[in-house]
Design a protein around this motif. Structure first.
Motif, PDB file in Angstrom:
ATOM      1  N   LEU A   1      36.679  72.840  13.740  1.00 40.30           N
ATOM      2  CA  LEU A   1      37.447  71.802  14.442  1.00 40.30           C
ATOM      3  C   LEU A   1      37.232  71.850  15.954  1.00 40.30           C
ATOM      4  CD1 LEU A   1      40.749  72.162  12.387  1.00 40.30           C
ATOM      5  CD2 LEU A   1      39.292  70.118  12.462  1.00 40.30           C
ATOM      6  N   GLY A   2      36.445  72.807  16.407  1.00 40.00           N
ATOM      7  CA  GLY A   2      36.145  72.921  17.841  1.00 40.00           C
ATOM      8  C   GLY A   2      37.203  73.656  18.631  1.00 40.00           C
ATOM      9  N   VAL A   3      38.083  74.409  17.933  1.00 42.49           N
ATOM     10  CA  VAL A   3      39.146  75.166  18.614  1.00 42.49           C
ATOM     11  C   VAL A   3      39.141  76.607  18.100  1.00 42.49           C
ATOM     12  CG1 VAL A   3      40.621  73.211  19.201  1.00 42.49           C
ATOM     13  CG2 VAL A   3      40.768  74.218  16.909  1.00 42.49           C
ATOM     14  N   PRO A   4      38.033  77.316  18.260  1.00 40.09           N
ATOM     15  CA  PRO A   4      37.905  78.649  17.650  1.00 40.09           C
ATOM     16  C   PRO A   4      38.808  79.681  18.294  1.00 40.09           C
ATOM     17  CG  PRO A   4      36.102  78.249  19.170  1.00 40.09           C
ATOM     18  CD  PRO A   4      36.859  76.956  19.079  1.00 40.09           C
ATOM     19  N   LEU A   5      39.078  80.743  17.530  1.00 36.82           N
ATOM     20  CA  LEU A   5      39.763  81.913  18.056  1.00 36.82           C
ATOM     21  C   LEU A   5      38.709  82.888  18.554  1.00 36.82           C
ATOM     22  CD1 LEU A   5      42.476  82.575  15.294  1.00 36.82           C
ATOM     23  CD2 LEU A   5      42.782  81.425  17.497  1.00 36.82           C
ATOM     24  N   ALA A   6      38.821  83.328  19.782  1.00 35.93           N
ATOM     25  CA  ALA A   6      37.878  84.299  20.321  1.00 35.93           C
ATOM     26  C   ALA A   6      38.160  85.666  19.691  1.00 35.93           C
ATOM     27  CB  ALA A   6      38.003  84.381  21.837  1.00 35.93           C
ATOM     28  N   ASP A   7      37.109  86.317  19.227  1.00 34.03           N
ATOM     29  CA  ASP A   7      37.244  87.633  18.586  1.00 34.03           C
ATOM     30  C   ASP A   7      38.257  87.600  17.441  1.00 34.03           C
ATOM     31  OD1 ASP A   7      35.425  88.787  20.392  1.00 34.03           O
ATOM     32  OD2 ASP A   7      37.022  89.151  21.845  1.00 34.03           O
ATOM     33  N   LYS A   8      38.362  86.457  16.783  1.00 33.76           N
ATOM     34  CA  LYS A   8      39.215  86.264  15.607  1.00 33.76           C
ATOM     35  C   LYS A   8      40.711  86.265  15.910  1.00 33.76           C
ATOM     36  CE  LYS A   8      36.016  88.159  12.166  1.00 33.76           C
ATOM     37  NZ  LYS A   8      35.859  89.095  11.022  1.00 33.76           N
ATOM     38  N   LYS A   9      41.116  86.439  17.183  1.00 29.03           N
ATOM     39  CA  LYS A   9      42.544  86.575  17.478  1.00 29.03           C
ATOM     40  C   LYS A   9      43.042  85.735  18.644  1.00 29.03           C
ATOM     41  CE  LYS A   9      43.397  91.245  15.733  1.00 29.03           C
ATOM     42  NZ  LYS A   9      43.929  92.590  16.065  1.00 29.03           N
ATOM     43  N   HIS A  10      42.185  85.471  19.623  1.00 31.64           N
ATOM     44  CA  HIS A  10      42.675  84.942  20.894  1.00 31.64           C
ATOM     45  C   HIS A  10      42.501  83.423  20.985  1.00 31.64           C
ATOM     46  CE1 HIS A  10      43.045  89.084  22.043  1.00 31.64           C
ATOM     47  NE2 HIS A  10      41.760  89.293  21.806  1.00 31.64           N
ATOM     48  N   ILE A  11      43.610  82.749  21.319  1.00 28.91           N
ATOM     49  CA  ILE A  11      43.556  81.294  21.428  1.00 28.91           C
ATOM     50  C   ILE A  11      43.053  80.883  22.805  1.00 28.91           C
ATOM     51  CG2 ILE A  11      45.529  81.105  19.855  1.00 28.91           C
ATOM     52  CD1 ILE A  11      47.138  80.073  22.325  1.00 28.91           C
ATOM     53  N   ASN A  12      42.581  79.661  22.886  1.00 25.74           N
ATOM     54  CA  ASN A  12      42.278  79.022  24.166  1.00 25.74           C
ATOM     55  C   ASN A  12      43.476  78.129  24.485  1.00 25.74           C
ATOM     56  OD1 ASN A  12      41.427  77.511  26.324  1.00 25.74           O
ATOM     57  ND2 ASN A  12      39.490  76.869  25.414  1.00 25.74           N
ATOM     58  N   PRO A  13      44.266  78.445  25.497  1.00 28.21           N
ATOM     59  CA  PRO A  13      45.486  77.670  25.769  1.00 28.21           C
ATOM     60  C   PRO A  13      45.249  76.169  25.907  1.00 28.21           C
ATOM     61  CG  PRO A  13      45.467  79.675  27.084  1.00 28.21           C
ATOM     62  CD  PRO A  13      44.110  79.580  26.437  1.00 28.21           C
ATOM     63  N   SER A  14      44.097  75.791  26.434  1.00 30.52           N
ATOM     64  CA  SER A  14      43.844  74.360  26.642  1.00 30.52           C
ATOM     65  C   SER A  14      43.704  73.592  25.325  1.00 30.52           C
ATOM     66  CB  SER A  14      42.577  74.168  27.493  1.00 30.52           C
ATOM     67  OG  SER A  14      41.441  74.645  26.816  1.00 30.52           O
ATOM     68  N   ASP A  15      43.577  74.311  24.209  1.00 30.21           N
ATOM     69  CA  ASP A  15      43.478  73.644  22.903  1.00 30.21           C
ATOM     70  C   ASP A  15      44.839  73.177  22.392  1.00 30.21           C
ATOM     71  OD1 ASP A  15      40.727  74.051  22.758  1.00 30.21           O
ATOM     72  OD2 ASP A  15      40.933  75.978  21.724  1.00 30.21           O
ATOM     73  N   TYR A  16      45.917  73.516  23.123  1.00 31.90           N
ATOM     74  CA  TYR A  16      47.268  73.213  22.659  1.00 31.90           C
ATOM     75  C   TYR A  16      48.056  72.542  23.776  1.00 31.90           C
ATOM     76  CZ  TYR A  16      45.639  76.315  19.076  1.00 31.90           C
ATOM     77  OH  TYR A  16      44.864  76.867  18.080  1.00 31.90           O
ATOM     78  N   ASP A  17      48.493  71.310  23.514  1.00 29.68           N
ATOM     79  CA  ASP A  17      49.300  70.590  24.490  1.00 29.68           C
ATOM     80  C   ASP A  17      50.566  70.076  23.811  1.00 29.68           C
ATOM     81  OD1 ASP A  17      48.601  68.244  23.064  1.00 29.68           O
ATOM     82  OD2 ASP A  17      46.903  67.853  24.382  1.00 29.68           O
ATOM     83  N   VAL A  18      51.412  69.423  24.570  1.00 31.57           N
ATOM     84  CA  VAL A  18      52.720  69.006  24.046  1.00 31.57           C
ATOM     85  C   VAL A  18      52.569  68.061  22.863  1.00 31.57           C
ATOM     86  CG1 VAL A  18      54.818  67.706  24.578  1.00 31.57           C
ATOM     87  CG2 VAL A  18      53.937  69.373  26.221  1.00 31.57           C
ATOM     88  N   GLU A  19      51.668  67.104  22.965  1.00 30.65           N
ATOM     89  CA  GLU A  19      51.500  66.145  21.865  1.00 30.65           C
ATOM     90  C   GLU A  19      51.009  66.836  20.605  1.00 30.65           C
ATOM     91  OE1 GLU A  19      52.575  63.042  21.665  1.00 30.65           O
ATOM     92  OE2 GLU A  19      53.452  63.528  23.621  1.00 30.65           O
ATOM     93  N   LYS A  20      50.086  67.794  20.763  1.00 31.34           N
ATOM     94  CA  LYS A  20      49.586  68.510  19.585  1.00 31.34           C
ATOM     95  C   LYS A  20      50.683  69.369  18.960  1.00 31.34           C
ATOM     96  CE  LYS A  20      44.699  68.495  20.825  1.00 31.34           C
ATOM     97  NZ  LYS A  20      43.516  69.286  21.263  1.00 31.34           N
ATOM     98  N   VAL A  21      51.524  69.953  19.784  1.00 33.79           N
ATOM     99  CA  VAL A  21      52.640  70.731  19.258  1.00 33.79           C
ATOM    100  C   VAL A  21      53.559  69.828  18.438  1.00 33.79           C
ATOM    101  CG1 VAL A  21      54.729  72.009  19.876  1.00 33.79           C
ATOM    102  CG2 VAL A  21      52.580  72.490  21.060  1.00 33.79           C
ATOM    103  N   LYS A  22      53.879  68.674  18.959  1.00 30.96           N
ATOM    104  CA  LYS A  22      54.759  67.749  18.238  1.00 30.96           C
ATOM    105  C   LYS A  22      54.110  67.256  16.943  1.00 30.96           C
ATOM    106  CE  LYS A  22      57.327  66.236  22.319  1.00 30.96           C
ATOM    107  NZ  LYS A  22      57.669  65.108  23.222  1.00 30.96           N
ATOM    108  N   THR A  23      52.791  67.084  16.973  1.00 30.31           N
ATOM    109  CA  THR A  23      52.069  66.690  15.763  1.00 30.31           C
ATOM    110  C   THR A  23      52.142  67.795  14.722  1.00 30.31           C
ATOM    111  OG1 THR A  23      50.537  65.252  16.975  1.00 30.31           O
ATOM    112  CG2 THR A  23      49.804  66.081  14.836  1.00 30.31           C
ATOM    113  N   ALA A  24      51.961  69.037  15.159  1.00 30.80           N
ATOM    114  CA  ALA A  24      52.047  70.178  14.237  1.00 30.80           C
ATOM    115  C   ALA A  24      53.437  70.274  13.621  1.00 30.80           C
ATOM    116  CB  ALA A  24      51.689  71.469  14.969  1.00 30.80           C
ATOM    117  N   VAL A  25      54.467  70.032  14.417  1.00 30.04           N
ATOM    118  CA  VAL A  25      55.837  70.063  13.910  1.00 30.04           C
ATOM    119  C   VAL A  25      55.995  69.043  12.785  1.00 30.04           C
ATOM    120  CG1 VAL A  25      58.235  69.502  14.477  1.00 30.04           C
ATOM    121  CG2 VAL A  25      56.903  70.990  15.990  1.00 30.04           C
ATOM    122  N   CYS A  26      55.510  67.829  13.010  1.00 26.09           N
ATOM    123  CA  CYS A  26      55.633  66.772  11.993  1.00 26.09           C
ATOM    124  C   CYS A  26      54.867  67.128  10.721  1.00 26.09           C
ATOM    125  CB  CYS A  26      55.132  65.445  12.554  1.00 26.09           C
ATOM    126  SG  CYS A  26      56.174  64.745  13.850  1.00 26.09           S
TER     127      CYS A  26
END
Length: 258
Positions: A200-225
């Motif tokens: 999906l183009g939002v990989p976890l670095a070293d299998k654990k670490h997120i890239n903060p820019s991959d997550y914004d307010v709208e995406k959080v609200k979408t995940a909630v729904c």
């Protein structure tokens, strides 16, 4: 047992309740994971900065917690990863006992204490260690019972926290859902969801670490729904199908905004 303490508040000051006009409530989080969950909720505190001081971490050791995940030594990483749901509950108990003077829990019953955990092997009949007759499932049921007794909350992802991350970026397919731990499908170790995030183009670095820019307010609200739609029985907080109740915790955080 290592000293249990809290993470220093993000503004490096103790939260002083009387000057918080939005809410006096603080949400305290105790994580099973040592990197992904912590980094994700650090991002949440940045996105919802209005209540940033109201999201506090309860972690296993001060020196390990105060070291950024990517700079932690192997010993620190092992210390933070050797936890199970029962230990998360124990952390909260000790934290409340040690930090009453700072946080005045007895005066603020509206505070919430959450454990954030995966299902993975926690529902298995495998014994915890060779010297014990207690299974992972026994420990799990004990932890849930203690949470209910102590009015602690829990956010459960079946099978892994990575499905919560994935819901920010896509709806799950039938293959994804097939990895859920159910009465007929046991836990299996897999990189499936990490692979999905990479595709999906939002990989976890070293299998654990997120890239903060991959997550914004709208995406959080979408995940909630999306997560709310997956959670068929809202009264069942430990769904034995593909679901994550992390959305309930996010709704609690969002509700604290003015």
């Amino acid at each position: 047992m290592p000293l249990i303490t809290s993470r220093i508040p993000f503004n490096h000051r103790r939260p002083y309740r009387p000057v918080r006009p939005v809410t006096s409530k603080i949400i305290f989080l105790s994580f099973e994971g040592s990197a992904t969950e912590e980094e994700y909720f650090e991002r949440i505190s940045d996105l919802f900065h209005e209540v940033r001081s109201k999201i506090q971490f309860i972690s296993v050791a001060e020196d390990a917690v105060h070291t950024a995940p990517k700079y932690r030594t192997p010993d620190q990483a092992r210390m933070l990863s050797k936890v199970r749901p029962k230990q998360l509950v124990d952390r909260i108990d000790q934290f409340k006992s040690e930090k009453e003077e700072i946080y005045q829990f007895s005066q603020f019953p509206e505070d919430e204490f959450w454990i954030v955990t995966d299902v993975d092997k926690n529902w298995s009949d495998e014994t915890v260690n060779p010297n014990s007759h207690k299974t992972y499932k026994d420990e799990w049921e004990n932890a849930v019972a203690l949470c209910q007794e102590k009015n602690y909350r829990y956010a459960v992802s079946n099978p892994f926290f990575e499905i919560w991350l994935m819901l920010h970026h896509t709806t799950p397919n039938e293959v994804d859902k097939g990895f859920a731990i159910t009465e007929t499908h046991a836990y299996e170790k897999t990189d499936h969801f990490r692979i999905r995030l990479r595709e999906l183009g939002v990989p976890l670095a070293d299998k654990k670490h997120i890239n903060p820019s991959d997550y914004d307010v709208e995406k959080v609200k979408t995940a909630v729904c999306r997560a709310e739609a997956l959670h068929k029985d809202k009264s069942d907080l430990c769904p034995n199908y593909f679901a994550t109740t992390v959305y309930i915790l996010l709704n609690k955080i969002i509700d604290m905004l003015s």
